[in-house]
Design an enzyme around this catalytic site. Structure first.
Site, PDB file in Angstrom:
ATOM      1  CD  GLN A   1       3.852   7.407  -0.934  1.00  0.00           C
ATOM      2  OE1 GLN A   1       2.767   7.017  -0.519  1.00  0.00           O
ATOM      3  NE2 GLN A   1       4.941   7.396  -0.193  1.00  0.00           N
TER       4      GLN A   1
ATOM      5  NE  ARG B   1      -1.545   1.555   3.778  1.00  0.00           N
ATOM      6  CZ  ARG B   1      -1.028   2.748   4.065  1.00  0.00           C
ATOM      7  NH1 ARG B   1      -1.359   3.814   3.367  1.00  0.00           N
ATOM      8  NH2 ARG B   1      -0.169   2.890   5.062  1.00  0.00           N
ATOM      9  CB  VAL B   2       1.662   4.061  -1.891  1.00  0.00           C
ATOM     10  CG1 VAL B   2       2.938   3.267  -2.147  1.00  0.00           C
ATOM     11  CG2 VAL B   2       0.728   3.977  -3.076  1.00  0.00           C
ATOM     12  CB  SER B   3      -0.213   7.260   2.229  1.00  0.00           C
ATOM     13  OG  SER B   3       0.173   6.346   3.204  1.00  0.00           O
ATOM     14  CB  THR B   4       0.290  10.336  -1.476  1.00  0.00           C
ATOM     15  OG1 THR B   4       1.498   9.864  -2.067  1.00  0.00           O
ATOM     16  CG2 THR B   4       0.525  10.740  -0.037  1.00  0.00           C
TER      17      THR B   4
END
Length: 134
Positions: A21, A15-18
């Site tokens: 990204q 997972r990435v937050s933004t």
């Protein structure tokens, strides 16, 4: 080779937050690559990979996260391990961590972090709880 993971069935969660990204593909491929190497080095088999790009771990409203949980808690028990690069990829909330850890435990599925090696005892739960608070 550590024998405790030989033959275990692994789901990798990345997972990435933004959105930035996710759009630039900065860390998801690395997380998956590290997970695949971790499994291969330990004799485990990756049976699924789940990715939520641009999704916050402060809640559980993540489509791939929910698919992974459904797979992990299926009656045929197709998983032994949910593998993450770090626990923050799964949760940013201690309550969610312990809630899902308990549910997964009933299905004999463990959460394993590549970068944060915690045990399965009360002291480890305390350390994880403290980490989750930050």
């Amino acid at each position: 080779m550590t024998t405790q993971y030989i033959g275990k069935r692994v789901a990798i969660y990345a997972r990435v937050s933004t959105r930035r990204q996710a759009d630039n593909d900065l860390s998801v491929p690395d997380q998956i690559d590290h997970g695949e190497r971790w499994a291969a080095e330990r004799g485990a088999t990756v049976v699924a990979t789940f990715t939520d790009a641009g999704a916050s771990a402060t809640n559980d409203n993540r489509p791939e996260f929910q698919k992974m949980l459904a797979m992990a808690m299926a009656e045929d028990r197709p998983l032994d391990i949910i593998l993450v690069h770090s626990l923050s990829r799964l949760f940013r909330n201690a309550m969610h961590f312990f809630q899902y850890k308990g549910q997964l435990h009933r299905f004999k599925v463990k959460i394993v972090s590549i970068t944060q090696a915690f045990g399965d005892d009360p002291a480890s739960d305390l350390a994880i709880g403290m980490l989750s608070l930050f």
